[in-house]
Design a protein around this motif. Structure first.
Motif, PDB file in Angstrom:
ATOM      1  N   ASP A  28       0.849  -1.194   0.000  1.00 60.46           N
ATOM      2  CA  ASP A  28       0.000   0.000   0.000  1.00 60.46           C
ATOM      3  C   ASP A  28       0.884   1.243   0.000  1.00 60.46           C
ATOM      4  O   ASP A  28       1.179   1.807   1.052  1.00 60.46           O
ATOM      5  N   PRO A  29       1.344   1.673  -1.184  1.00 59.97           N
ATOM      6  CA  PRO A  29       2.291   2.801  -1.240  1.00 59.97           C
ATOM      7  C   PRO A  29       1.807   4.048  -0.525  1.00 59.97           C
ATOM      8  O   PRO A  29       2.588   4.732   0.135  1.00 59.97           O
ATOM      9  N   GLN A  30       0.521   4.348  -0.626  1.00 56.91           N
ATOM     10  CA  GLN A  30       0.005   5.579  -0.037  1.00 56.91           C
ATOM     11  C   GLN A  30      -0.003   5.541   1.496  1.00 56.91           C
ATOM     12  O   GLN A  30      -0.112   6.577   2.140  1.00 56.91           O
ATOM     13  N   SER A  31       0.124   4.342   2.072  1.00 57.75           N
ATOM     14  CA  SER A  31       0.172   4.262   3.533  1.00 57.75           C
ATOM     15  C   SER A  31       1.537   4.687   4.064  1.00 57.75           C
ATOM     16  O   SER A  31       1.684   4.943   5.263  1.00 57.75           O
ATOM     17  N   LEU A  32       2.527   4.781   3.178  1.00 59.44           N
ATOM     18  CA  LEU A  32       3.871   5.138   3.604  1.00 59.44           C
ATOM     19  C   LEU A  32       4.300   6.489   3.053  1.00 59.44           C
ATOM     20  O   LEU A  32       4.964   7.265   3.750  1.00 59.44           O
ATOM     21  N   ARG A  33       3.933   6.750   1.811  1.00 64.94           N
ATOM     22  CA  ARG A  33       4.241   8.021   1.162  1.00 64.94           C
ATOM     23  C   ARG A  33       2.996   8.475   0.417  1.00 64.94           C
ATOM     24  O   ARG A  33       2.586   7.839  -0.539  1.00 64.94           O
ATOM     25  N   ARG A  34       2.416   9.575   0.875  1.00 59.91           N
ATOM     26  CA  ARG A  34       1.154  10.015   0.286  1.00 59.91           C
ATOM     27  C   ARG A  34       1.350  11.330  -0.472  1.00 59.91           C
ATOM     28  O   ARG A  34       1.829  12.308   0.100  1.00 59.91           O
ATOM     29  N   TRP A  35       1.016  11.310  -1.767  1.00 56.16           N
ATOM     30  CA  TRP A  35       0.990  12.545  -2.528  1.00 56.16           C
ATOM     31  C   TRP A  35       0.021  12.375  -3.695  1.00 56.16           C
ATOM     32  O   TRP A  35      -0.161  11.268  -4.211  1.00 56.16           O
ATOM     33  N   PRO A  36      -0.644  13.449  -4.109  1.00 53.37           N
ATOM     34  CA  PRO A  36      -1.745  13.339  -5.072  1.00 53.37           C
ATOM     35  C   PRO A  36      -1.343  12.740  -6.409  1.00 53.37           C
ATOM     36  O   PRO A  36      -2.160  12.086  -7.062  1.00 53.37           O
ATOM     37  N   GLN A  37      -0.109  12.963  -6.853  1.00 56.87           N
ATOM     38  CA  GLN A  37       0.296  12.506  -8.185  1.00 56.87           C
ATOM     39  C   GLN A  37       0.819  11.067  -8.187  1.00 56.87           C
ATOM     40  O   GLN A  37       1.256  10.573  -9.221  1.00 56.87           O
TER      41      GLN A  37
END
Length: 266
Positions: free
Chosen positions: A226-235
């Motif tokens: 879950d990439p967004q659980s570690l590094r979150r950015w809109p793009q």
């Protein structure tokens, strides 16, 4: 100001122009435009129970992909290139089979565009490789490339990119070898390694540093799941790989390949 707004509204209301699909399968290249494919004798309406990109049931007008792959044999290797640089590496055999899992080229009608893939994102068109009954042949999400512009016949990944190969003296059943196969299926469409590969979407996974060198093991597994659980950015574009797509044993093998290649920088 009012004229500009009116002009913009007019442009947005116009149908999309016909798109072109380029086929480079050996011999003379072939081009199909969307109008030709929508009226193809074998085009039909199909239903996809759970679309990988839209995350819901979808209906498309589509042509069996095998119909467009004249001269391609089951032993061949194909590559589907997308507008954003995604380059899916695909053995031809599953694409040619009539079932149970069957590959289709879905065609976006310029007069009836598909929905956007998300806020501020385009649709999956103009051409999208979709599957009916994908679970019957273990078809993975990376085998659903969208926004396709070109399908070409290529030499195998091993032949084209020797810098990706693990050490030749590894036993045939070594997990690193399985990890190499999983890397081709799940990672190579977006990433290069040792500068090798055709994708232009994500960073190189070995140069200058391999992710196994700078991620703690638990965080690297979390990032892949879950990439967004570690590094979150809109793009962010990297999808998560759930256990239904990449089992724990398969993830172990993929990480074994990456660790192995950290010692084989080129």
């Amino acid at each position: 100001m009012h004229r500009c707004v009116a002009l913009l509204a007019l442009v947005l209301s116009l149908p999309l122009s016909a798109a072109q699909l380029h086929l480079e399968l050996g011999g003379a290249p072939r081009q199909w435009d969307s109008a030709e494919l929508l009226s193809h004798p074998q085009a039909r309406e199909i239903s996809i129970d759970q679309d990988v990109s839209y995350k819901r049931p979808m209906r498309y007008r589509a042509v069996p992909l095998a119909t467009l792959l004249a001269g391609v044999s089951a032993d061949d290797h194909l590559q589907a290139v997308a507008l954003d640089g995604f380059a899916a590496e695909m053995p031809a055999a599953p694409l040619l089979q009539a079932g149970p899992a069957r590959a289709w080229l879905a065609i976006e009608d310029p007069a009836q565009p598909w929905p956007a893939l998300g806020d501020g994102k385009p649709s999956a068109g103009p051409f999208y490789l979709v599957w009916t009954d994908p679970q019957a042949s273990g078809i993975r999400p990376e085998q659903w490339p969208f926004q396709i512009t070109t399908i070409r016949r290529q030499a195998s990944v091993e032949q084209r990119f020797p810098a990706l190969l693990p050490a030749a003296d590894l036993p045939g059943d070594d997990p690193v070898r399985q990890g190499f196969a999983l890397f081709q299926q799940n990672c190579l469409a977006c990433h290069r390694l040792n500068g090798a590969g055709d994708a232009q979407l994500g960073p190189d996974l070995n140069l200058p540093h391999n992710p196994t060198e700078y991620f703690q093991p638990a965080f690297l597994r979390q990032f892949i799941r879950d990439p967004q659980s570690l590094r979150r950015w809109p793009q962010a574009k990297m999808p998560g790989f759930a256990e239904s797509v990449l089992s724990e044993a398969e993830l172990d093998a993929l990480l074994a390949y990456l660790r192995h290649m950290a010692g084989r920088k080129q």
